[in-house]
Write a protein that holds these residues in place. Structure first.
Motif, PDB file in Angstrom:
ATOM      1  N   LYS A 336       0.839  -1.197   0.000  1.00  0.00           N
ATOM      2  CA  LYS A 336       0.000   0.000   0.000  1.00  0.00           C
ATOM      3  C   LYS A 336       0.870   1.240   0.000  1.00  0.00           C
ATOM      4  CE  LYS A 336      -4.123  -1.730   2.245  1.00  0.00           C
ATOM      5  NZ  LYS A 336      -3.528  -3.004   2.729  1.00  0.00           N
ATOM      6  N   LYS A 347      -5.062   5.974   0.563  1.00  0.00           N
ATOM      7  CA  LYS A 347      -4.154   4.847   0.328  1.00  0.00           C
ATOM      8  C   LYS A 347      -4.507   4.183  -0.999  1.00  0.00           C
ATOM      9  CE  LYS A 347      -2.071   5.026   4.358  1.00  0.00           C
ATOM     10  NZ  LYS A 347      -1.373   6.323   4.293  1.00  0.00           N
ATOM     11  N   MET A 349      -3.283   0.734  -3.706  1.00  0.00           N
ATOM     12  CA  MET A 349      -2.509  -0.491  -3.884  1.00  0.00           C
ATOM     13  C   MET A 349      -2.321  -0.722  -5.378  1.00  0.00           C
ATOM     14  SD  MET A 349      -3.388  -4.183  -2.321  1.00  0.00           S
ATOM     15  CE  MET A 349      -4.757  -4.531  -3.372  1.00  0.00           C
TER      16      MET A 349
END
Ligand SMILES: Nc1nc2c(ncn2[C@@H]2O[C@H](COP(=O)(O)OP(=O)(O)O)[C@@H](O)[C@H]2O)c(=O)[nH]1
Lengths: 418, 301
Positions: A336, A347, A349
């Motif tokens: 992340k 955040k 990913m």
């Protein structure tokens, strides 16, 4: 100087080592009389110490001490000069190992990319790479300077060769405006002054081109986007109920009374006032910094985006992004990262690396999903909350992101949303 | 008919306001480093615009070398009063008295290097996480690679070889405990831009910038003001000259130039015809070609 209408033009320079980039910048500054006497004297002294004949124009763009000692440049440096027509900012992005990273950085804010080609060698791998990055970053204008024309007897053939070689490969790229100029940075031909050695060239010299090129339509004027940076609540006499949303118009035009929607909440209202220290405005456009007040009391904060209700950005947690990796530490699989996008931060990913672009062949590779320094990859990102974005091709501000590694706080990647 | 582009001064202003608002949004305790010079005055003016109709929401901080032009201090105090903001002062004299630093000796002694310790102490003591400065990239070679958001490690040092890349207008102001940032909202301005802006905005600046008669001593190729701190060498004479200052700092090393420019219009004309960089008149930058870079690494402004 008349400053009322003079615009700011930002350009970046690209070329492989020894193509004459530093000499060209030095020449532009010198011939446009932008070098001060004390700087000139210091350059003259250094030139003499190094056994250079006359003054080495390239020295003007030399940066930090280490680089001076090693005789190389390694980071993006910014230079300034002004002519009676425009103010210029040069993002000087030198070559070597971290080339991609530097050029991407310099290109991110540029209106124009100047790509240098050595007339003797014609288009080489590096040239393709530079043109590719310029098109990837959607620099609106590209000027290919065919340099060192003095070393090919100022012949038109050498120039035409470069044009045809360049057009052959660049037709695949999305480049809106491309021009070619034959120059000698060393002698000054067609840089500031028209060359007397190349009467076959009918176009304008480089500086004149930079001074007159039409750039005001480079900005997106259609999609009204206003990322909120901070909320102004003066709580003082005369402004007790004031609640202004401060930010910079990313694109498009906002007018008094416009029906707006606040993203991501979806609340709607109307623009009550557009405020600046210098007074209220009827309308505001990019890249103005303003404060907006609304007819209705809505809970709005940093990271929200005010848009016109009839034209909304994409809203999604999943997106495809062209990612350029900028850090020595490679990406960790499924790790992340903090993502910054306009004033919004959350955040994200990296879910999947779809392919990597081999910067040498410009072909895509699907068998390699590592992300190392200077790699350019198409990836899918997933964010924790929906992001309000436009594709980068249409909007450089609402289509760009950076990734930050929380364990080091370093900026590790730059991305363009597809 | 309205035009949908900005002229370059408006664009520079919009950029600086954007940067100042980012600072306010991203940091806990920012300050504006206020020297009394024209660049920090312009930054303060821009901050006023950035947060209007609110007051500037953070303090101004002055690193006081003790070698001041009296005009600078008066100007500072008047400005603070009219803005209604807090003033923090870091005193070099206090740093000397506390034994944190030792005064340089000799003819060329300055308190310039000493400011670094005072500044870093003030940043630490006040828990400041962002010091906004008036630095411009056109000032000096070492500044050309400076970022808008410039990270400083826990020793306050700048690592020019390891800077965070800065793309588009996205600024990463993340730091760990004990570290801080320097932010330069007018990075992209030149000296000429600053003067043109002061003229356009009718910004008040200290009288020292205008040509005036003053007692001076010829030193390091410029007119250094004769003050209570001046130690005269044998062959030096105090003369009365009409001069003005291009930058303001420590009175013992700030050199003036001979000039008749006593209005903003005349100053702008003079600057645009100028053949020397403004730092050329500051003896602290002349010590070596890398002087500025060395000081910056250690945490200078
Ligand atoms: N003959 C000739 N030499 C040039 C020209 N432009 C640059 N050079 C020389 O090419 C060398 C490399 O130039 P430089 O500007 O340092 O290249 P950079 O690595 O791209 O910055 C230097 O020796 C320059 O003097 C040109 O137009 N003609």
């Amino acid at each position: 100087m008349k400053i009322d209408n003079n615009q700011l033009l930002r350009f970046t320079t690209a070329g492989s080592v020894d193509d004459g980039k530093s000499t060209l910048i030095g020449r532009l500054l010198y011939d446009s009389k932008s070098i001060f006497e004390d700087q000139l004297i210091s350059i003259e002294n250094t030139s003499k110490r190094r056994g250079h004949e006359g003054i080495d124009l390239a020295l003007f763009t030399d940066g930090l001490r280490d680089e001076r000692e090693q005789g190389i440049t390694i980071d993006v440096a910014y230079r300034y000069f002004t002519t009676p027509k425009r103010k210029f900012i040069i993002a000087d992005t030198p070559g070597h190992v971290q080339y991609t990273r530097n050029m991407v950085t310099g290109a991110s804010t540029a209106n124009v990319a100047i790509i240098l080609v050595d007339a003797r060698h014609g288009v080489i791998e590096q040239t393709k790479r530079h043109a590719f990055i310029a098109s990837l970053l959607q620099i609106p204008h590209i000027i290919v300077c065919v340099n060192k024309m003095d070393l090919v007897d100022f012949t038109e053939d050498a120039y035409n060769n470069v044009i045809s070689q360049f057009e052959e490969f660049s037709s695949k790229f999305l480049i809106k405006d491309i021009r070619f100029i034959p120059i000698s940075a060393l002698l000054g031909d067609n840089v500031v002054n028209r060359s007397e050695n190349m009467d076959w060239y009918q176009g304008a010299p480089l500086l004149h081109t930079l001074e007159t090129m039409h750039i005001s339509s480079d900005l997106n004027k259609v999609d009204a986007r206003f990322p909120v940076q901070t909320v102004l609540r003066p709580q003082r006499e005369g402004f007790l109920d004031y609640r202004g949303y401060a930010g910079r118009v990313a694109s498009g035009i906002f007018r008094l009374g416009d029906e707006i929607t606040v993203m991501p909440s979806g609340f709607t209202s109307k623009i009550k006032s557009i405020d600046t220290f210098d007074g209220e405005l009827e309308e505001a456009h990019a890249p103005m910094s303003i404060a907006i007040t609304l007819e209705d009391d809505i809970d709005i904060g940093r990271g929200d985006m005010i848009v016109r209700s009839n034209n909304k950005p994409e809203t999604s947690q999943d997106m495809e992004v062209m990612l350029c990796w900028l850090h020595n530490n490679p990406a960790r699989p499924r790790a992340k990262y903090t993502i910054m996008h306009t004033s919004n931060e959350q955040k994200a990913m990296i879910k999947e690396v779809l392919y990597k672009i081999d910067i040498n062949t410009l072909k895509s590779k699907t068998d390699d999903d590592s992300l190392n320094m200077n790699d350019i990859c198409k990836v899918t990102l997933r964010t924790t909350k929906p992001l309000m974005y436009d594709c980068y091709r249409e909007n450089r501000t609402t289509g760009s992101i950076i990734l930050i590694d929380d364990s080091t706080n370093e900026t590790v990647a730059a991305g363009m949303i597809l | 008919m309205s035009k949908y582009y900005l002229n370059y001064l408006d664009e520079l202003e919009a950029e600086a306001i954007y940067v100042l608002r980012e600072v306010w949004a991203q940091f806990q305790k920012p300050v504006i480093l206020f020297s009394g010079g024209k660049d920090s005055i312009v930054v303060t003016h821009l901050a006023q615009k950035a947060f209007y109709p609110s007051k500037i929401p953070f303090p101004l901080m002055h690193v006081d070398t003790g070698h001041n032009f009296p005009e600078t201090i008066k100007f500072r105090d008047d400005l603070i009063n009219s803005l209604g903001v807090e003033l923090l002062v870091g005193s070099v004299q206090d740093s000397i008295d506390q034994g944190r630093v030792a005064e340089e000796r000799g003819k060329h002694a300055t308190r310039n290097a000493l400011q670094i310790t005072t500044l870093l102490d003030a940043i630490e003591n006040n828990k400041i996480d962002c010091a906004i400065g008036g630095g411009r990239r056109d000032e000096e070679k070492a500044r050309a690679k400076e970022r808008f958001f410039s990270h400083r490690d826990e020793f306050g040092q700048w690592d020019p070889k390891n800077q965070r890349p800065e793309l588009w207008n996205i600024f990463n102001g993340k730091y760990f405990e004990g570290e801080h940032f320097r932010v330069f909202p007018i990075s992209n301005w030149t000296e000429m831009d600053v003067w043109n802006y002061i003229k356009r905005e009718k910004i008040e600046i200290p009288s020292l910038y205008y040509a005036h008669i003053r007692e001076v001593v010829w030193r390091s190729n410029s007119w250094i003001p004769y003050s209570e701190f001046t130690v005269l060498e044998e062959n030096e004479a105090v003369l009365s000259k009409k001069i003005r200052f291009r930058t303001l700092g420590d009175i013992t090393i700030t050199g003036g130039i001979e000039s008749e420019a006593d209005t903003l219009e005349k100053i702008v004309d003079e600057v645009s015809a100028m053949r020397n960089t403004e730092r050329g008149n500051r003896s602290d930058d002349k010590r070596s070609e890398s002087a500025m870079e060395d000081r910056k690494r250690q945490g200078y402004f």
